[in-house]
Design an enzyme around this catalytic site. Sequence first.
Site, PDB file in Angstrom:
ATOM      1  N   GLU A 172       0.835  -1.197   0.000  1.00 59.14           N
ATOM      2  CA  GLU A 172       0.000   0.000   0.000  1.00 59.14           C
ATOM      3  C   GLU A 172       0.871   1.248   0.000  1.00 59.14           C
ATOM      4  OE1 GLU A 172      -4.259  -1.175   1.925  1.00 59.14           O
ATOM      5  OE2 GLU A 172      -2.721  -0.556   3.358  1.00 59.14           O
ATOM      6  N   CYS A 211       6.348  -6.196   7.358  1.00 55.02           N
ATOM      7  CA  CYS A 211       7.382  -5.614   8.222  1.00 55.02           C
ATOM      8  C   CYS A 211       7.747  -6.608   9.321  1.00 55.02           C
ATOM      9  CB  CYS A 211       6.882  -4.306   8.838  1.00 55.02           C
ATOM     10  SG  CYS A 211       8.131  -3.469   9.861  1.00 55.02           S
ATOM     11  N   GLY A 268       7.037  -1.567   6.170  1.00 55.02           N
ATOM     12  CA  GLY A 268       8.426  -1.993   6.193  1.00 55.02           C
ATOM     13  C   GLY A 268       9.357  -1.109   6.994  1.00 55.02           C
ATOM     14  N   SER A 277      12.059   7.105   7.723  1.00 55.97           N
ATOM     15  CA  SER A 277      11.675   6.790   9.096  1.00 55.97           C
ATOM     16  C   SER A 277      12.161   5.394   9.477  1.00 55.97           C
ATOM     17  CB  SER A 277      10.152   6.868   9.239  1.00 55.97           C
ATOM     18  OG  SER A 277       9.749   6.508  10.545  1.00 55.97           O
ATOM     19  N   SER A 296      11.600   6.498  15.229  1.00 55.48           N
ATOM     20  CA  SER A 296      10.378   6.196  15.978  1.00 55.48           C
ATOM     21  C   SER A 296      10.731   5.800  17.409  1.00 55.48           C
ATOM     22  CB  SER A 296       9.607   5.065  15.282  1.00 55.48           C
ATOM     23  OG  SER A 296       9.179   5.464  14.002  1.00 55.48           O
ATOM     24  N   HIS A 325       8.500   6.585  20.474  1.00 57.85           N
ATOM     25  CA  HIS A 325       7.202   6.147  21.003  1.00 57.85           C
ATOM     26  C   HIS A 325       7.195   5.883  22.511  1.00 57.85           C
ATOM     27  CE1 HIS A 325       6.259   6.093  16.864  1.00 57.85           C
ATOM     28  NE2 HIS A 325       6.814   4.938  16.590  1.00 57.85           N
ATOM     29  N   ASN A 355      -3.735   5.884  15.840  1.00 58.42           N
ATOM     30  CA  ASN A 355      -4.782   5.570  14.869  1.00 58.42           C
ATOM     31  C   ASN A 355      -5.191   4.116  15.053  1.00 58.42           C
ATOM     32  OD1 ASN A 355      -4.668   8.166  13.511  1.00 58.42           O
ATOM     33  ND2 ASN A 355      -2.687   7.496  12.707  1.00 58.42           N
ATOM     34  N   CYS A 369      -1.308   6.805   9.626  1.00 59.57           N
ATOM     35  CA  CYS A 369      -0.075   6.236  10.165  1.00 59.57           C
ATOM     36  C   CYS A 369      -0.376   5.007  11.017  1.00 59.57           C
ATOM     37  CB  CYS A 369       0.642   7.295  11.004  1.00 59.57           C
ATOM     38  SG  CYS A 369       2.165   6.734  11.761  1.00 59.57           S
TER      39      CYS A 369
END
Length: 351
Positions: free
Chosen positions: A92, A112, A159, A189, A218, A220, A294, A337
């Site tokens: 995608e 991924c 990925g 990223s 990332s 988080h 999300n 995301c």
Amino acid sequence: MTQALLGRSAAELQDWAVAQGQKPFRGRQLHDWIYAKGARSLADITVFPKTWRAALVEAGVDVGRLKEVHHSVATDATTKLLLSTEDGETIETVGIPTDQRLTVCVSSQVGCPMACRFCATGKGGLQRSLQTHEIVDQVLSVREAMDRRPSHIVFMGMGEPLLNSSAVLEAIRCLNDDLGIGQRRITVSTVGVPKTLPQLAELAMQRLGRAQFTLAVSLHAPNQRLREELIPTAHAYPYDALLEDCRHYLDVTGRRVSFEYILLGGLNDQPEHAAELADRVGGFQSHVNLIAYNPIEEEEFKRPTPQRIEAFRRVLERRGVAVSLRASRGLDQNAACGQLRRQQMAPNTPS
């Protein structure tokens, strides 16, 4: 497998044409048809003799474009494409428009391996890494679908880009040189892969002549314990080591690092988390990009309230950390995301 011409530079296409017994100008024509005119196959390149086109196809040579399987448009005009590769895998890619820009979120792998708990892509595991032409095609496909020239590229789709750094860097070269998208408008990223960040700057300098794209890491979480809860692979990359590698990248390239931080309600969105994060990243030139969670089907994480998000942002700002909040786009089509996966949804817009 088809020998793809997409992804090659003007010089490479010219040399290839000469090797086929053609004049150098055929290579220049090929470059124009592939990148400017968006040819999907050699059959589209009508300036070439039919006999030569047929011979090339017989020899397994073609442009190397992917097939659009599904095309959906969210209420905010965000456009998601499901594309099929030659070997039948699906990926995608997303076009995110504003009045001033069109950002394309590209995938670097089929699936991924990082298995971040809040991300849909990792739920299906990794099938394989994408080739350069399969990455570049996503940008051309979005340009074609939205009839608009992309201005920015983010490697934030499916990925882990640094597990496919060779193809990703060559795709950046192609996007920069052949499609005219400046490196400073390209973001790569990564969730963090041990030993890859120190190599990235040097490899980019070798392959691209400079490293001007933005590195987005990332995080988080503000500490190692919580990060390991959210990102299973984080146990192999201690928090301090990751930040030290980010400092090395800044020292080598002169480019500030962007830190991505997904806010999960009641888990990592408290003021004390913001204060701890500020202590960790406030010591060098960086920027924190906050992303409200999300939703995905497999997890019960909650999206923080707007008040909680704003409180988190204010703590960082008061402590001198450059911070912004990324707007969620394409939510109603699972194009935001963390929501990308290899699946076809119910028809929305015909391809």
